[in-house]
Write a protein that holds these residues in place. Structure first.
Motif, mmCIF file in Angstrom:
data_model
loop_
_atom_site.group_PDB
_atom_site.id
_atom_site.type_symbol
_atom_site.label_atom_id
_atom_site.label_comp_id
_atom_site.label_asym_id
_atom_site.label_seq_id
_atom_site.Cartn_x
_atom_site.Cartn_y
_atom_site.Cartn_z
ATOM 1 N N TYR A 9 0.845 -1.185 0.000
ATOM 2 C CA TYR A 9 0.000 0.000 0.000
ATOM 3 C C TYR A 9 0.885 1.242 0.000
ATOM 4 O O TYR A 9 1.821 1.332 0.793
ATOM 5 C CB TYR A 9 -0.894 0.038 1.240
ATOM 6 C CG TYR A 9 -1.691 -1.224 1.434
ATOM 7 C CD1 TYR A 9 -2.913 -1.390 0.818
ATOM 8 C CD2 TYR A 9 -1.196 -2.266 2.217
ATOM 9 C CE1 TYR A 9 -3.645 -2.561 0.981
ATOM 10 C CE2 TYR A 9 -1.917 -3.433 2.386
ATOM 11 C CZ TYR A 9 -3.142 -3.573 1.763
ATOM 12 O OH TYR A 9 -3.848 -4.729 1.928
ATOM 13 N N THR A 21 -5.356 8.196 6.852
ATOM 14 C CA THR A 21 -5.666 7.080 5.964
ATOM 15 C C THR A 21 -4.777 5.883 6.278
ATOM 16 O O THR A 21 -5.253 4.742 6.362
ATOM 17 C CB THR A 21 -5.502 7.500 4.492
ATOM 18 O OG1 THR A 21 -6.412 8.571 4.220
ATOM 19 C CG2 THR A 21 -5.761 6.349 3.547
ATOM 20 N N LEU A 25 -6.159 2.368 7.709
ATOM 21 C CA LEU A 25 -5.872 1.179 6.913
ATOM 22 C C LEU A 25 -5.154 0.133 7.762
ATOM 23 O O LEU A 25 -5.498 -1.054 7.725
ATOM 24 C CB LEU A 25 -5.028 1.539 5.686
ATOM 25 C CG LEU A 25 -4.562 0.382 4.809
ATOM 26 C CD1 LEU A 25 -5.742 -0.433 4.284
ATOM 27 C CD2 LEU A 25 -3.712 0.915 3.663
ATOM 28 N N ARG A 28 -7.623 -1.502 10.065
ATOM 29 C CA ARG A 28 -8.514 -2.423 9.349
ATOM 30 C C ARG A 28 -7.781 -3.711 8.973
ATOM 31 O O ARG A 28 -8.331 -4.808 9.098
ATOM 32 C CB ARG A 28 -9.068 -1.753 8.109
ATOM 33 C CG ARG A 28 -10.015 -2.662 7.350
ATOM 34 C CD ARG A 28 -10.781 -1.929 6.324
ATOM 35 N NE ARG A 28 -11.803 -1.151 7.009
ATOM 36 C CZ ARG A 28 -12.779 -0.531 6.391
ATOM 37 N NH1 ARG A 28 -12.855 -0.562 5.081
ATOM 38 N NH2 ARG A 28 -13.682 0.147 7.059
#
Length: 80
Positions: A9, A21, A25, A28
């Motif tokens: 990523y 972000t 991320l 998650r």
């Protein structure tokens, strides 16, 4: 500092939005058992929060659209 050869990523921008972000991320991915965030690369052309986030003090202003929040923010500004 050296860049890794591979990243799963890549987030461009190390301001408040880019870092948020990356953080969300990573949370998650961890919750889904898909990693710990170590494969997330955040890059920026300058320093952390050196662009718009530094100018705006890292404030995300979407809450101004709610009437109650606008009133609260206005009172806080007056007190400050």
């Amino acid at each position: 500092m050296t860049f890794p050869n591979k990243a799963d990523y890549v987030i461009i921008g190390a301001g408040i939005h880019g870092l948020s972000t990356a953080w969300h991320l990573a949370k998650r991915l961890k919750a889904k058992g898909k990693g710990d965030g170590s494969k997330i690369l955040v890059i920026d052309k300058g320093l952390i929060a050196a662009g718009a986030s530094g100018i705006a003090c890292g404030v995300i202003r979407n809450n101004y659209y709610q009437p109650a929040m606008r009133e609260l923010m206005s009172m806080c500004v007056d007190i400050w």
